[in-house]
Design an enzyme around this catalytic site. Structure first.
Site, PDB file in Angstrom:
ATOM      1  CG  HIS B 323      -2.146  -0.854   0.994  1.00 20.21           C
ATOM      2  ND1 HIS B 323      -2.166  -2.196   1.282  1.00 20.21           N
ATOM      3  CD2 HIS B 323      -3.375  -0.571   0.491  1.00 20.21           C
ATOM      4  CE1 HIS B 323      -3.352  -2.697   0.980  1.00 20.21           C
ATOM      5  NE2 HIS B 323      -4.099  -1.734   0.484  1.00 20.21           N
ATOM      6  N   GLY B 324       2.073   1.186   0.425  1.00 17.60           N
ATOM      7  CA  GLY B 324       2.893   2.386   0.403  1.00 17.60           C
ATOM      8  C   GLY B 324       4.246   2.127   1.010  1.00 17.60           C
TER       9      GLY B 324
END
Lengths: 404, 520
Positions: B323-324
């Protein structure tokens, strides 16, 4: 096909109904529909969008006198004042507008309205303060970025004509065809009988929300909030005199732009320093900014004189019985005569200021014209007055439970 | 190009549809596919044309590797293919993060400059890794680059999913009926798109303004009190859900206009009454990817309990990192890994000691509440930019930063307000924001707990590739018996409702915002 037809009919009917309602209610104060008492006369949402509406409204009014500044002048100087004697006046004061924005909007109004004969501008000490970071090129770029958020509204700010008209049209359409506008319309309708602030077609803010706040919360939170806010803003290394080769910070050049534009158009320019309640002035002093404040007055006077000696600069910030008005904390729901809170003065005080600015009557006894001579005298007087009111300030601080 | 933009809705989408069906009618199916690929590449290039080259290179590489794997299931080639994909994503997405941490550990001052994350790289990379593995396993084969390009770049799902599989998509494009304008598909597509647009622009963007300032303040080092912390975190909890699920609905609706059925990505996750159920319902296509290509590849639950728990932890950690590129995402993944492990352990304890808890309404409610709280705590790390910011919010939620109530409310409470102040509640400003924050939160909580989702509404019409229909196992769904009676039908009432959703969504276009998942 019936389903798809019904789908798009529903879509079009809803969009056009909402558009019609928003146009008629006109929650953001564009005054493009008839004003009806009890329906759309009071515009509580307009105050939050005055940077939009005032960019366009001023051209519609085509004023002869333009009032410039931040929320203080917006709430304090009434374009309908009898003192203006039949002149068309527009109040372009905008809450929270920094100096560059005030000047950009004013220049745009001047360039687009050859009707303007006189510009009256309120200047504020905090707008001229800078810290070391703000002097570097990075900050200059930041200013440009800030400017980019509104420059499309102002045809004179480098925007191409097509971009200006396209973006302007888009913004105006959003004031009719948007959910924001619908929410604002509903709030507008529901608050017609409430005591709430409203922006008039001439740009004046009735400031009636202060009345509601005082009826429910009293005056103490108003003073607390504003004085804490001022304290917080003054918590860094802010200075007035910043450049080695010039006594003036870059902020003054923006004032210079307005002076120059007014001069080119043969427009009379009157500048004044807004009045501050004594608690405001003492907060400045408590934060170590008193010397800067007095220096600022001197620099503004010198700068204006160096640009155009015929421009009048009035000072309403000096201590006197108005500035020293007592805060009625023992009767917290009663109004003050001249102030809403430490920073914002009432229309009644604005009337006295206008009388001084426009009629120049000697019997007004509020405010004085700043000259090199009067300044020297004022500096000592103000220092004494600050000292004389310190016990009054200490008492107020205790009552407000403010940090010592 | 954003789905919630005037240029997409009024120009790009109608033109694409017109081109697709006209090309199919006049020049055949291959011409229609060509037009759709061209439109999809234009759609991607609109954002940043230079990254179009990356997408094309990635497609060309994976197509050729996949083709070879289909003919010869060479494991080394598969490893090479996956490595190249991961290397690309590692460079664009994680290089900065890796260098930052190396610098922090060693005191070095390496600087890679500003690497801009290409749009949707995580989505199209994962989709193609799945394709390579499926080719290697002999599940799928592709002989036409044009068809492969359509599978990867089909614009409804290109930017933010759902993550699709080659075996699910391409067979649909081989059916002739997809190339004929179908009123039934248009009705369903328009309706699902309108509902999705409403969820994204009216609900998600509407509540975002109450979440962003709170997290910004926490990240800037400011203290956040009890009600602000809860108000902001709940607002983000709903913003994220309506943003992403609204986007997925729009994608499903747009694809349906072309006659294509996409997989289901969200199935009322906030109704889940345990964390496994939450993950069965949240970002379903990503969960399936991680399960099929990571958890099972690691050994799944085939090698004993310890390995199973380890595999689960690794999967969730990597899921977080997907996600990041930041420690907060890793913490978020670790938190969810821990939740899942606790849930597994609890299930094992219940089975071993024959603990039979009555799954009555109160039990289900508390199970849901616990699950929802766990998810909310996770979102704090997911949203906060810094670890300190996340901890500040959590401190606020625990009441460690004090409790403030707007003075306007305290004054109106009269004696009760005075009493609260004697208990330590302090007056603050911003009564209107306080009231609006909680009104929004309560309304959206009611929405997520009571309303049926798009899958349930369109289950009879095969709205997605999933067969779910009003599934209420392991959920807290207080209005289930009433909600299940609400299903879509081709009536004027539904047409008017969905047309109204579209109108309200369109009326927010002047406040166009980015989708939260754009940078993942």
């Amino acid at each position: 096909m019936n389903y798809i037809r019904s789908y798009f009919i529903s879509f079009i009917v809803l969009i056009s109904s909402i558009g019609t309602v928003n146009w008629f209610i006109d929650p953001f104060g564009m005054y493009w529909s008839p004003v009806m008492t009890g329906v759309n006369e009071i515009k509580p949402e307009a105050g939050t969008r005055s940077r939009i509406s005032k960019a366009y409204q001023v051209d519609k009014v085509a004023p002869q006198i333009l009032i410039v500044g931040n929320s203080r002048v917006e709430m304090g100087l009434d374009p309908n004042s009898k003192i203006f004697a039949g002149k068309r006046v527009y109040n372009q004061g905008m809450p929270g507008a920094h100096l560059i924005m005030q000047v950009d909007y004013a220049i745009d109004a001047i360039e687009n309205n050859h009707s303007i004969e006189h510009v009256i501008m309120g200047v504020d000490f905090l707008d001229f303060l800078v810290n070391s970071q703000q002097l570097n090129s990075e900050h200059q770029q930041q200013n440009e970025t800030i400017r980019a958020r509104y420059q499309f509204r102002l045809s004179t700010l480098d925007a191409s004509a097509s971009e200006y008209s396209y973006q302007g049209l888009k913004e105006k359409l959003a004031m009719i065809f948007s959910l924001d506008a619908l929410t604002a319309s509903i709030q507008t309708l529901s608050k017609q009988n409430a005591t709430t602030s409203s922006i008039s077609a001439l740009g004046f803010n009735s400031a009636d929300s202060y009345k509601t706040i005082m009826q429910t919360e009293g005056i103490k939170p108003l003073f607390n909030q504003k004085l804490n806010e001022i304290s917080a803003r003054l918590n860094s290394d802010l200075v007035i005199k910043t450049q080695k080769d010039s006594p003036y910070s870059p902020k003054f050049s923006h004032l210079g732009r307005l002076i120059s534009t007014a001069s080119q158009h043969n427009i009379k320019l009157t500048l004044f320093i807004n009045p501050y309640h004594y608690s405001y002035l003492h907060t400045l002093a408590d934060k170590g900014q008193w010397q800067n404040f007095m220096l600022w007055k001197q620099l503004v006077q010198q700068y204006i004189a160096s640009q155009n000696s015929s421009i009048a600069l009035w000072d309403f910030s000096g201590f006197n019985e108005v500035i020293n008005e007592a805060v009625p904390l023992d009767k917290p729901k009663s109004y003050m005569q001249w102030f809403w809170e430490p920073a914002h003065y009432k229309r009644e005080l604005g009337e006295r200021m206008l009388a001084t600015l426009l009629l120049d009557k000697n019997d007004i006894k509020f405010g004085q014209r700043l000259t090199e001579t009067s300044l020297a005298e004022a500096t000592n007087q103000e220092a004494r007055a600050l000292n004389n009111t310190s016990s009054q300030w200490q008492k107020l601080k205790n009552q407000l439970s403010l940090a010592q | 190009m954003l789905f919630n933009s005037a240029e997409f809705i009024f120009l790009f989408l109608p033109i694409s549809l017109l081109l697709f069906f006209t090309a199919a009618k006049r020049w055949g199916n291959e011409a229609a596919i060509t037009s759709l690929v061209a439109c999809s590449l234009f759609f991607y290039g609109w954002w940043n044309p230079s990254y179009l080259l990356l997408l094309l290179a990635s497609m060309a590489f994976n197509y050729h590797v996949g083709k070879r794997l289909g003919n010869n299931n060479n494991k080394n080639l598969l490893i090479l293919g996956i490595t190249v994909n991961l290397a690309a994503i590692a460079y664009f997405k994680y290089a900065g993060f890796i260098v930052f941490n190396i610098n922090a550990l060693t005191g070095a001052e390496w600087d890679l400059g500003n690497i801009i994350l290409p749009l949707a790289i995580s989505f199209f990379t994962f989709q193609q890794i799945a394709y390579l593995v499926d080719s290697y396993r002999g599940i799928t084969k592709e002989y036409s680059f044009l068809h492969y390009a359509l599978f990867v770049a089909f614009f409804p799902q290109l930017i933010a999913g759902p993550i699709v599989h080659h075996k699910d998509m391409l067979p649909q494009f081989s059916q002739t009926k997809r190339y004929q304008l179908n009123h039934h598909n248009i009705k369903i597509g328009l309706t699902i798109f309108a509902i999705g647009l409403f969820k994204k622009t009216v609900l998600a963007d509407g509540i975002a303004v109450y979440a962003n300032p709170i997290f910004s303040a926490a990240d800037a080092g400011q203290s956040v009190d009890f009600f602000s912390a809860w108000g902001g975190t709940l607002a983000y909890t709903f913003q994220l859900y309506f943003d992403f699920s609204g986007y997925s609905d729009m994608a499903i609706g747009i694809a349906r206009l072309f006659g294509i059925i996409l997989p289901l990505n969200f199935y009322s996750p906030y109704k889940a009454a345990n964390i496994s159920e939450f993950w069965r319902r949240w970002h379903i296509t990503l969960s399936h990817f991680l399960r099929d290509y990571l958890y099972i590849a690691l050994g799944g639950n085939r090698s004993g309990k310890v390995k199973r728990y380890t595999n689960l932890a690794i999967t969730m950690l990597l899921g977080g990192l997907w996600h990041g590129a930041g420690w907060n995402f890793i913490i978020w993944g670790a938190l969810h890994g821990s939740y899942l492990m606790l849930n597994l352990a609890w299930q094992a304890i219940k089975a071993q000691y024959h603990i039979a808890l009555n799954p009555g309404k109160i039990y289900v409610f508390f199970a849901w509440l616990l699950t929802f709280l766990a998810v909310i705590v996770g979102w704090v790390f997911f949203r906060a930019v810094s670890l300190d910011g996340a901890l500040t919010i959590l401190q606020g939620m625990l009441g460690l930063n004090g409790i403030s109530v707007p003075n306007a409310i305290l004054s109106r409470l009269g004696e009760a307000g005075n009493l609260l102040q004697t208990w330590g509640v302090t007056p603050s400003h911003g009564g209107a924001v306080f009231v609006k924050t909680w009104l929004w939160n309560i309304t959206l909580l009611a929405f997520v707990l009571t309303l049926p989702n798009v899958q349930d509404l369109f289950a009879k019409e095969q709205g997605t590739l999933s067969n779910y229909s009003q599934v209420n196992d392991n959920t807290f769904w207080p209005t289930w018996s009433k909600s299940k009676t609400i299903t879509w039908s081709s009536t004027t009432r539904w047409a008017a409702f969905s047309g109204a959703c579209l109108a309200l969504g369109i009326l927010t276009l002047s406040q166009v915002s980015e989708f939260l998942y754009f940078q993942f």
